[in-house]
Design a protein around this motif. Structure first.
Motif, mmCIF file in Angstrom:
data_model
loop_
_atom_site.group_PDB
_atom_site.id
_atom_site.type_symbol
_atom_site.label_atom_id
_atom_site.label_comp_id
_atom_site.label_asym_id
_atom_site.label_seq_id
_atom_site.Cartn_x
_atom_site.Cartn_y
_atom_site.Cartn_z
ATOM 1 N N GLU A 4 32.394 36.830 35.417
ATOM 2 C CA GLU A 4 33.093 37.367 36.585
ATOM 3 C C GLU A 4 34.544 36.865 36.623
ATOM 4 N N HIS A 8 38.022 38.990 36.480
ATOM 5 C CA HIS A 8 39.055 38.807 37.493
ATOM 6 C C HIS A 8 40.418 38.562 36.820
ATOM 7 N N GLU A 11 41.808 41.666 35.240
ATOM 8 C CA GLU A 11 42.316 42.578 36.272
ATOM 9 C C GLU A 11 43.678 42.094 36.788
ATOM 10 N N LYS A 22 36.160 48.149 35.354
ATOM 11 C CA LYS A 22 35.843 46.842 35.962
ATOM 12 C C LYS A 22 34.332 46.682 36.167
#
Ligand code: SAM
Length: 211
Positions: A4, A8, A11, A22
């Protein structure tokens, strides 16, 4: 760092742009596609060796290519260069029907094993052979992605792409290439160069001739 947190970071740096890319990255844990001895590096933004002198690409590169490819749910996609199976699984999780071809039998086997826990594995068909000639049996494709460096755009891949379809392919030498984004139009091709990249070579009839 976990999957995760990696997503992140990708992104935040602008590599992942769309919701569907995503969500796919969140569903597919990169650690499942990295050899045991490199697991501690699974979430670093680096390519990692997977054996047979091949690599799983850096996650930022994978994200860039998927965004450029504009994969959509229900798309029929041909991937040349299964490698670890990571990119194939991501596309499967976007909802595409993926035909992924690998030339090294041991890597095809490895990809199958890596994909065991992938929630979208039913969307992914793993094939063995020279992907530089494409996979005529399932053509035409909405999208074609080549994850190894080609000396030129293989003719059969051009033919097997649908009109309106997109191909993302690194083209150049055996170490460095340019990443081409090609759209097949009714009266020709629209080509854009994303930038410089470094992929392992496409080896085959329409690829480099050495193993
Ligand atoms: N997409 C992969 C992943 O997610 O792990 C990474 C692919 S790795 C950078 C490139 C792969 O292309 C290698 O596994 C290599 O064996 C394969 N390859 C090279 N030439 C090929 C060919 N003619 N047909 C199919 N696969 C090929």
């Amino acid at each position: 760092m976990n999957n995760e947190a990696m997503v992140h970071t990708l992104e935040m740096h602008g590599y992942i742009k769309s919701r569907r890319v995503k969500d796919a990255f969140l569903k597919v844990d990169r650690a499942n596609f990295v050899p045991e001895e490199h697991r501690s590096h699974a979430y670093f933004d680096d390519p990692i060796p997977i054996g047979h002198a091949q690599t799983i690409s850096a996650p930022s590169m994978v994200a860039v290519m998927l965004e450029l490819l504009d994969v959509f749910e229900g798309a029929k996609v041909l991937e040349v260069g299964t490698g670890s199976g990571y990119n194939a699984c991501l596309m499967g999780c976007i909802g595409a029907e993926v035909y992924s071809i690998e030339r090294i039998p041991e890597l095809r086997k490895l990809a199958k094993k890596n994909m065991e826990n992938c929630p979208c594995k039913d969307n992914v068909h793993l094939l063995l052979g020279d992907g530089s000639v494409g996979y005529e049996e399932e053509a035409p494709y909405d999208r074609i992605i080549v994850t190894c460096g080609a000396p030129d755009i293989p003719e059969p891949l051009k033919e097997q792409l649908k009109c309106g379809g997109i191909m993302v392919i690194p083209v150049g030498g055996t170490f460095f290439q340019e990443l081409y984004v090609l759209r097949k139009e009714r009266h020709g091709w629209r080509k854009r160069v994303w930038g410089d990249v470094a992929f392992v070579p496409l080896v085959g009839r329409y690829g480099h001739r050495w193993a």
